[in-house]
Motif scaffolding. Structure first.
Motif, PDB file in Angstrom:
ATOM      1  N   GLU A  29     -28.105 -51.217   9.974  1.00  0.00           N
ATOM      2  CA  GLU A  29     -27.319 -50.608   9.284  1.00  0.00           C
ATOM      3  C   GLU A  29     -27.254 -49.385  10.366  1.00  0.00           C
ATOM      4  OE1 GLU A  29     -29.769 -52.424   5.029  1.00  0.00           O
ATOM      5  OE2 GLU A  29     -30.761 -52.066   7.074  1.00  0.00           O
ATOM      6  N   LYS A 112     -24.307 -48.219   8.316  1.00  0.00           N
ATOM      7  CA  LYS A 112     -23.987 -47.204   7.600  1.00  0.00           C
ATOM      8  C   LYS A 112     -24.190 -45.414   8.063  1.00  0.00           C
ATOM      9  CE  LYS A 112     -24.630 -49.599   3.083  1.00  0.00           C
ATOM     10  NZ  LYS A 112     -24.806 -50.970   3.963  1.00  0.00           N
ATOM     11  N   ASP A 286     -32.816 -42.946   2.941  1.00  0.00           N
ATOM     12  CA  ASP A 286     -32.188 -44.037   2.485  1.00  0.00           C
ATOM     13  C   ASP A 286     -31.253 -44.786   2.669  1.00  0.00           C
ATOM     14  OD1 ASP A 286     -31.003 -45.450   0.177  1.00  0.00           O
ATOM     15  OD2 ASP A 286     -32.010 -43.616  -0.985  1.00  0.00           O
ATOM     16  N   ASN A 288     -28.982 -46.829   1.969  1.00  0.00           N
ATOM     17  CA  ASN A 288     -27.621 -46.640   0.737  1.00  0.00           C
ATOM     18  C   ASN A 288     -26.918 -45.453  -0.012  1.00  0.00           C
ATOM     19  OD1 ASN A 288     -26.887 -49.120   0.964  1.00  0.00           O
ATOM     20  ND2 ASN A 288     -29.256 -49.427  -0.241  1.00  0.00           N
ATOM     21  N   ASN A 289     -27.923 -44.194   0.338  1.00  0.00           N
ATOM     22  CA  ASN A 289     -26.851 -43.126  -0.671  1.00  0.00           C
ATOM     23  C   ASN A 289     -26.541 -42.269   1.063  1.00  0.00           C
ATOM     24  OD1 ASN A 289     -27.741 -40.176  -1.639  1.00  0.00           O
ATOM     25  ND2 ASN A 289     -29.362 -39.806  -0.978  1.00  0.00           N
ATOM     26  N   ASN A 290     -25.076 -42.383   1.106  1.00  0.00           N
ATOM     27  CA  ASN A 290     -24.298 -41.960   1.621  1.00  0.00           C
ATOM     28  C   ASN A 290     -23.434 -40.855   1.000  1.00  0.00           C
ATOM     29  OD1 ASN A 290     -22.706 -42.952   0.710  1.00  0.00           O
ATOM     30  ND2 ASN A 290     -22.861 -44.365   2.497  1.00  0.00           N
ATOM     31  N   ASN A 293     -21.024 -43.253  -1.459  1.00  0.00           N
ATOM     32  CA  ASN A 293     -21.678 -43.798  -2.125  1.00  0.00           C
ATOM     33  C   ASN A 293     -21.439 -42.434  -3.250  1.00  0.00           C
ATOM     34  OD1 ASN A 293     -21.745 -46.043  -1.048  1.00  0.00           O
ATOM     35  ND2 ASN A 293     -24.017 -45.662  -0.546  1.00  0.00           N
TER      36      ASN A 293
END
Length: 299
Positions: A29, A112, A286, A288-290, A293
């Motif tokens: 990731e 990511k 985090d 998944n925080n991009n 998003n």
């Protein structure tokens, strides 16, 4: 070796990504690109799988001292990572499509967030050898003269024809790194600044150094910006730092001479500090925080 740009098809990137998937169970990731003398970051990964660049289909070869030339997969602070022990440079004869080749492979692997590190010379009066500069922006000088990794047919599956670079270094990650620096007690070594990429391989002349200083450049090196451009183009979140390894000579009266051995010496001196900072950053970020998003949430 010509510096004219070559077009690399999506199938070539996919072939490399498929080979790596077949040879490791890790699904990263986070990707880390290590600069000169900073390859020890890969040594912190647990449950490692490592591959020499020469064994990976499509990968260029790194020829610079201080760049081990290995791709290392593993786990760090509960996150799966892939780490480049050594990067590729224009001055080695690679086109920018080749120097940035791994970034798109990382995207296809599911990465990511990209962390880029480099060794850089200081132009800012407040930056000393051994300091850590969090990159807030860059000047991509090769791009000014048409040496750019996105020249050629655009692959819309990677990103848009005209990507914006106004916020390519993630503000949230920069703030998090600053907070971690306070916790580690290294605030005195850290500041934010503007990085400039030049082609190399020579260190700057005094006239060039004066020009860069007048343009507002805080630190200068021979990498990173092109990688960040490609990462931003394909939607990766980016954090960058420069380890300041020397003061760029800006005076004709200055008798100091910069050399690569000195750069590596400072890298070794600060290796543990950089390792701690990046390790804690990965642990607390985090995944998944991009920005992509965030934008999707607002639609």
């Amino acid at each position: 070796m010509t510096q004219s740009q070559e077009h690399i098809s999506r199938e070539v990137y996919q072939t490399t990504a498929d080979w790596l998937r077949a040879h490791t169970r890790h699904r990263p990731e986070v990707a880390i690109i290590c600069g000169s003398g900073l390859g020890m970051l890969a040594d912190t990964l647990e449950c490692q799988d490592s591959f020499a660049y020469s064994d990976i289909p499509g990968f260029p070869q790194s020829t610079v001292k201080g760049h081990a030339g290995r791709l290392v997969f593993g786990e760090l602070k509960g996150k799966v990572c892939v780490c480049m022990q050594g990067r590729f440079h224009m001055y080695e004869g690679h086109t920018l499509s080749k120097t940035t080749f791994p970034v798109r492979v990382f995207k296809l692997l599911g990465v990511k967030t990209l962390i880029v590190t480099n060794a850089a010379g200081s132009l800012a009066d407040g930056l000393r050898p051994g300091d850590i500069m969090i990159i807030k922006d860059h000047i991509n000088f090769p791009g000014f003269v048409g040496l750019h990794p996105l020249i050629g047919p655009n692959d819309d599956e990677f990103g848009p024809r005209f990507p914006a670079m106004s916020n390519c270094y993630d503000k949230e990650l920069r703030c998090l790194a600053t907070d971690i620096g306070k916790q580690l007690g290294i605030t005195g070594l850290m500041r934010e600044g503007v990085y400039a990429m030049v082609g190399g391989p020579n260190f700057e002349s005094i006239a060039e150094a004066k020009l860069l200083h007048q343009l507002g450049v805080d630190a200068v090196g021979m990498s990173t910006a092109a990688e960040v451009v490609v990462a931003t183009h394909c939607g990766l979140r980016v954090f960058g730092l420069s380890l300041i390894t020397n003061k760029v000579v800006r005076s004709y009266e200055d008798v100091d001479i910069v050399n690569h051995e000195g750069v590596l010496d400072v890298g070794r001196l600060r290796s543990v500090t950089v390792q701690q900072l990046v390790t804690e950053l990965i642990g607390k970020m985090d995944i998944n925080n991009n920005a992509a998003n965030d934008a999707a949430t607002k639609l």
